[in-house]
Scaffold this motif. Structure first.
Motif, PDB file in Angstrom:
ATOM      1  N   LEU A  25       0.810  -1.219   0.000  1.00  0.00           N
ATOM      2  CA  LEU A  25       0.000   0.000   0.000  1.00  0.00           C
ATOM      3  C   LEU A  25       0.845   1.272   0.000  1.00  0.00           C
ATOM      4  O   LEU A  25       0.415   2.296  -0.532  1.00  0.00           O
ATOM      5  N   ILE A  26       2.011   1.208   0.637  1.00  0.00           N
ATOM      6  CA  ILE A  26       2.874   2.394   0.642  1.00  0.00           C
ATOM      7  C   ILE A  26       3.237   2.782  -0.786  1.00  0.00           C
ATOM      8  O   ILE A  26       3.170   3.955  -1.173  1.00  0.00           O
ATOM      9  N   VAL A  84      -8.248   6.441  -0.919  1.00  0.00           N
ATOM     10  CA  VAL A  84      -7.435   6.401   0.284  1.00  0.00           C
ATOM     11  C   VAL A  84      -6.524   7.631   0.300  1.00  0.00           C
ATOM     12  O   VAL A  84      -5.576   7.714  -0.471  1.00  0.00           O
ATOM     13  N   VAL A  85      -6.867   8.586   1.119  1.00  0.00           N
ATOM     14  CA  VAL A  85      -6.004   9.770   1.233  1.00  0.00           C
ATOM     15  C   VAL A  85      -5.374   9.867   2.620  1.00  0.00           C
ATOM     16  O   VAL A  85      -4.706  10.838   2.932  1.00  0.00           O
ATOM     17  N   GLY A  86      -5.598   8.847   3.437  1.00  0.00           N
ATOM     18  CA  GLY A  86      -4.867   8.734   4.699  1.00  0.00           C
ATOM     19  C   GLY A  86      -3.661   7.858   4.453  1.00  0.00           C
ATOM     20  O   GLY A  86      -3.791   6.745   3.930  1.00  0.00           O
ATOM     21  N   ASN A  87      -2.467   8.360   4.807  1.00  0.00           N
ATOM     22  CA  ASN A  87      -1.253   7.602   4.549  1.00  0.00           C
ATOM     23  C   ASN A  87      -1.301   6.280   5.314  1.00  0.00           C
ATOM     24  O   ASN A  87      -1.369   6.275   6.539  1.00  0.00           O
ATOM     25  N   PRO A  88      -1.268   5.141   4.596  1.00  0.00           N
ATOM     26  CA  PRO A  88      -1.375   3.857   5.289  1.00  0.00           C
ATOM     27  C   PRO A  88      -0.131   3.549   6.121  1.00  0.00           C
ATOM     28  O   PRO A  88      -0.173   2.664   6.971  1.00  0.00           O
ATOM     29  N   PHE A 119       0.197   4.147  -2.506  1.00  0.00           N
ATOM     30  CA  PHE A 119      -0.108   5.486  -1.995  1.00  0.00           C
ATOM     31  C   PHE A 119       0.889   6.511  -2.521  1.00  0.00           C
ATOM     32  O   PHE A 119       0.511   7.555  -3.062  1.00  0.00           O
TER      33      PHE A 119
END
Lengths: 346, 346, 346, 346
Positions: free
Chosen positions: B278-279, C266-270, B282
């Motif tokens: 996911l990193i 997803v705009v929250g850093n995982p 993202f």
């Protein structure tokens, strides 16, 4: 340097002109190696496209970067490049939203003060402003002729297909198989058209259209255009019609042909205001788009040429040198000798 | 009628079954002429896709309409049709917004009560519900084999390219060149991909991929997959990666390979939950899409086959009759003899 | 100038630093007037976002242009501007296709050499590179606080709604109502959401969410998050889920909640790699998108603030000066006193 | 049943008519409770929209389902529904690609044999064909007046905003604030318009426009329309112009006003073919779209009304019963007494 001048009376002549140079941080200076004569040149010369005269002509080119301004990020001296016929800055309010045609600082190459005052490509050197937005590098694997049309007519043909929203399986008609229409025909394969019907009065152009991917061609002299196109599609109304002739007849035919909910993309300059069959457009909920070249896909087009998926060299019917360009204009303007495009070595 | 039954223990056998008939106004009854064995059949048989057993198998077909319900608008008895492997009603809240996979009244052909209780295609007759949404007519110019894959794997491959947002000039990697991956490779030409790199462990499949349009192929056994793909593209990170294998390794490779702002389209069933990087997704703002076949472009795909732009017959490596289908399942399940797809005449 | 330094051990302190100046033709020098402390600052300080230390911190700002490089087209000295937290050149191959996060020459303000080596906004002066792409003018009608969040969290919240493809009538859940989540909630009105359910553990944040447009709020401490969201929507599965918390629990809840064919943005850093429920995503054909702020709509956001359609001042719970910023970091880092955002005057 | 008939000479009268009934499996029979007089009714009556006479009039309605055909999936007797003014089957080749206006089996309610031969809504009962595609359920929380416009003018106004591609921050002009224009004005908030300038000659309509979300209004009688709109926007050329008047003057103004690269969405019936300023459209690369109502978002519009985001009741200036409808037509046709819409109880 040597350059082709357009004079007040529409006369054209080769003349010595001062060498251009890098003036702004975003400029590059290009030593031109190949240019080509465009219908736009002829329109400018004869006032169909109105412009204040006395300018260096030409807007399609290949060349080698000779010098770069301090702000240029994407090319360096020695790079071979093609460039956009229409100049845009890339950062003004218009460019920011993709409306590069309306750039606050833009214009057209080789069209004089009326269109931004930029240089022309029928010359030995060209100052290219906003080079990070207006040039694209050419790989060594491609020669000049392969990429000659990237910066104008190929981008325009591609834009026609794109603006029309062509999707895989679509049936498409291209009205007018001049240089732009032929580029549109050739690009339609990239969008998955299942049928491409090209209409043009000249048999040589219809033959090139078939070579470039048209699945059928139509001669408007044979009878009503809409009936002929529908016969060619087996009765299927085109999902998209790409209008490349700019005439009243082809505009009307496009509106009549396109299926309900379909699109007509007009990339042939209509030249004047015209009556459109708005009732048809309204009742069928047709989308009408179009305009001058959109130059934002040059790198992708170069990739496709390099991959062998695009090859527009069949358009080059004549090859001359810059010294012969005045004669080339006569040939091209009179559509003699089956001419489609004249490549001019510099 | 004769039909292939899947039993509780995963045993399969041909058996006599009651003839289906038109039950609802939207149904058609189809006399099947050609079907094919799918990886999904094998997954259902062995419980990889969980399902209550004792059902007629099969979900890919060509056949002739024998009877139609009172509400059917688009086909009549005598029409030859292909049909969607996944059934959807077309009008529920899910279907209305295009989420046909989640149809309130839908399911999967040949998968038993757990998946909607519909019939299967490894049989002589099939009741097809919501026929206006789930069948498409086949023109006389095409034979059964040419359209055999329209209702499942061809639509899935096409959906992979479409969901990934492939645009002209894009560089695309296809990870896994099984039946679905090969269909994706073949469809990418319709979206204008400039490079298509296909990766698969089996040399026969890589060979078919090249025949269907891959510009390069990669053998994952030769070393790290991401390095091999990048070598094949000349170092260009793919704009889109289409993941057709559903394995942890290919999912991770897809996420690693795709360029910033690019897309990964997953049309290989991942089979289980997995850790995704996911990193990477993202930080690169990658879009991840995918899912089962989207069956909404069957008529367009048939048009493209008819126009000669799509031809999936190279996938058919074996041809048998319904009487031989149990042996066909063994051959297919064990991937013997270079099998890709087995066409089954009925 | 005075500036906040982040040292090797995560210590922060105000210190005298050399004044930055215009270095490149595309640079502007900005005299900062307002900045704000961000969760990203805290992550950088404590190594959650890894970075080589010893740098000036801060990436959200308002200020006045003091000097411009020779290539700058869009701002002049004296203009008040906001600017992008993430720097991008606008012309490299990545930027050209909109993947500004992957810019070849970019990075993040106030994050040191590991992220491009740019200056920070917790200081008196800032050199802003590629200013034509990374700044936007502020009209006189707006004060600094009204536009403080344009260059980072407001753009991120807006991007969440946009990336999720929210369309008029959609039901949307926002998981996590921290600064970014609150911006997402507020932007959803611009996309016509009919229901906006915001989930957060802190009652003050839920209250601000309702003030900014949430039609319902949910406290995850009250029980299972998915059940609570569905209860709030009257049982309607969200068309879009915007994940703003980056936690394993909210990621899993997002995948579970979203309807078939819907999107999760997803705009929250995982923060780390995680297992995603891929089977759910696959079977439901969910689209997963997201990433850091997309800064390409700053002028539109300013227009909307000016029109009164956006007002994020409710996020400013504390106001301090640059001299008090070390204490502000402690307050913010420990989430004391109902803090959401701390505005720092310079 | 009692119904309003349109006779050969344009005379209208209430008359006893045979009760309609369910004829096809996809039909529902609706007992009408509320209808409204539309400009389309007046056009049909007077031949502006040509139609063979002697038919029951009316195409906007709310009612209760009384009976359903065997194939209907989405409504049951007792459901309160609104329905589409334009009938489409949902499954023919046209409908399948979203071109419902061109449906092979469709037409317009209350317009007689020339437009499909369907019944009208100025009556007690209505047979609604293809009900799964042409009706939408109304929740108990909403009364009839709140949803009266969903099936025609609200969908049309929404379609204008959508077809124009309005995005958050856009500046939009709406030319003509009649019923459709007012619906467009009201919907623009759902697309995030930052400025909405509405132009109309009637002060009452301008007042309603402001109440429904217009940020400024313009009286075309005060001087040149384009200058007035630009003054209202502070000199910003509209990103989108929605043309709701269908006149030559407003079409020309729309083309002149719209910014380069912008869109004009024409949802006012132009009534006849007209000259368009094609040079402007071409040089600015404007997109021209539009047409009759697109009825594919009725459930979303109902959701938005239910959420309080849309409320068109300010359009209802007069309330009458079916027995008074002939007088209502006179009032509406002569635009007396500030009439915008007349709600007719049945």
């Amino acid at each position: 340097m040597k350059a082709l001048l357009c004079e007040d009376d529409g006369a054209i002549r080769l003349a010595e002109q001062p060498d251009p140079r890098v003036e702004q941080p975003g400029d590059v200076l290009v030593r031109l190696t190949l240019t080509t004569i465009c219908g736009g040149d002829v329109h400018l010369r004869h006032g169909v496209i109105p412009a204040e005269k006395h300018f260096v002509m030409g807007h399609e080119y290949v060349g080698v970067v000779e010098a770069v301004g301090a702000a240029v990020e994407t090319v360096v001296p020695g790079d071979r490049v093609v460039g956009a016929a229409i100049i845009s800055c890339g950062v003004c309010d218009r460019c920011r939203v993709g409306a590069t045609q309306g750039c606050r600082f833009g214009g057209i190459l080789g069209a004089g003060r009326s269109w931004g005052g930029f240089g022309g490509t029928h010359a030995e050197l060209l100052r290219v402003p906003f080079a990070d937005h207006t040039t694209a590098k050419v790989p060594d694997s491609l020669d000049d002729e392969q990429v000659l049309f990237v910066g104008d007519i190929l981008s325009t043909g591609h834009y026609g297909a794109r603006a029309g929203g062509v999707a895989p399986g679509d049936v498409v008609a291209v009205l007018g198989a001049g240089p732009v229409g032929l580029c549109a025909v050739h690009c339609l394969g990239l969008f998955g058209a299942s049928q491409v019907v090209a209409a043009d009065l000249e048999p040589e152009r219809r033959a090139i259209a078939r070579r470039l991917g048209a699945t059928a061609t139509v001669d408007p002299a044979d009878g009503p255009l809409t009936a002929a196109v529908l016969e060619a599609t087996g009765g299927v109304e085109p999902d998209v019609v790409i209008e490349c002739a700019g005439s009243a007849a082809t505009l009307a035919a496009a509106a009549e042909l396109v299926r309900p909910g379909g699109s007509m993309a007009v990339v042939g300059n209509p030249g004047t205001n015209r009556e459109l069959p708005l009732i048809d457009l309204f009742n069928k909920a047709v989308t009408y788009t179009g305009g001058l070249a959109r130059l934002d896909r040059m790198p992708e087009l170069i990739r496709l040429i390099d991959a062998g998926r695009l090859d527009l060299r069949p358009l080059i019917t004549h090859r001359i040198t810059l010294d012969e360009i005045v004669a080339g204009f006569e040939l091209f303007g009179e559509r003699r000798d089956g001419v489609v495009k004249v490549a001019v070595s510099i």
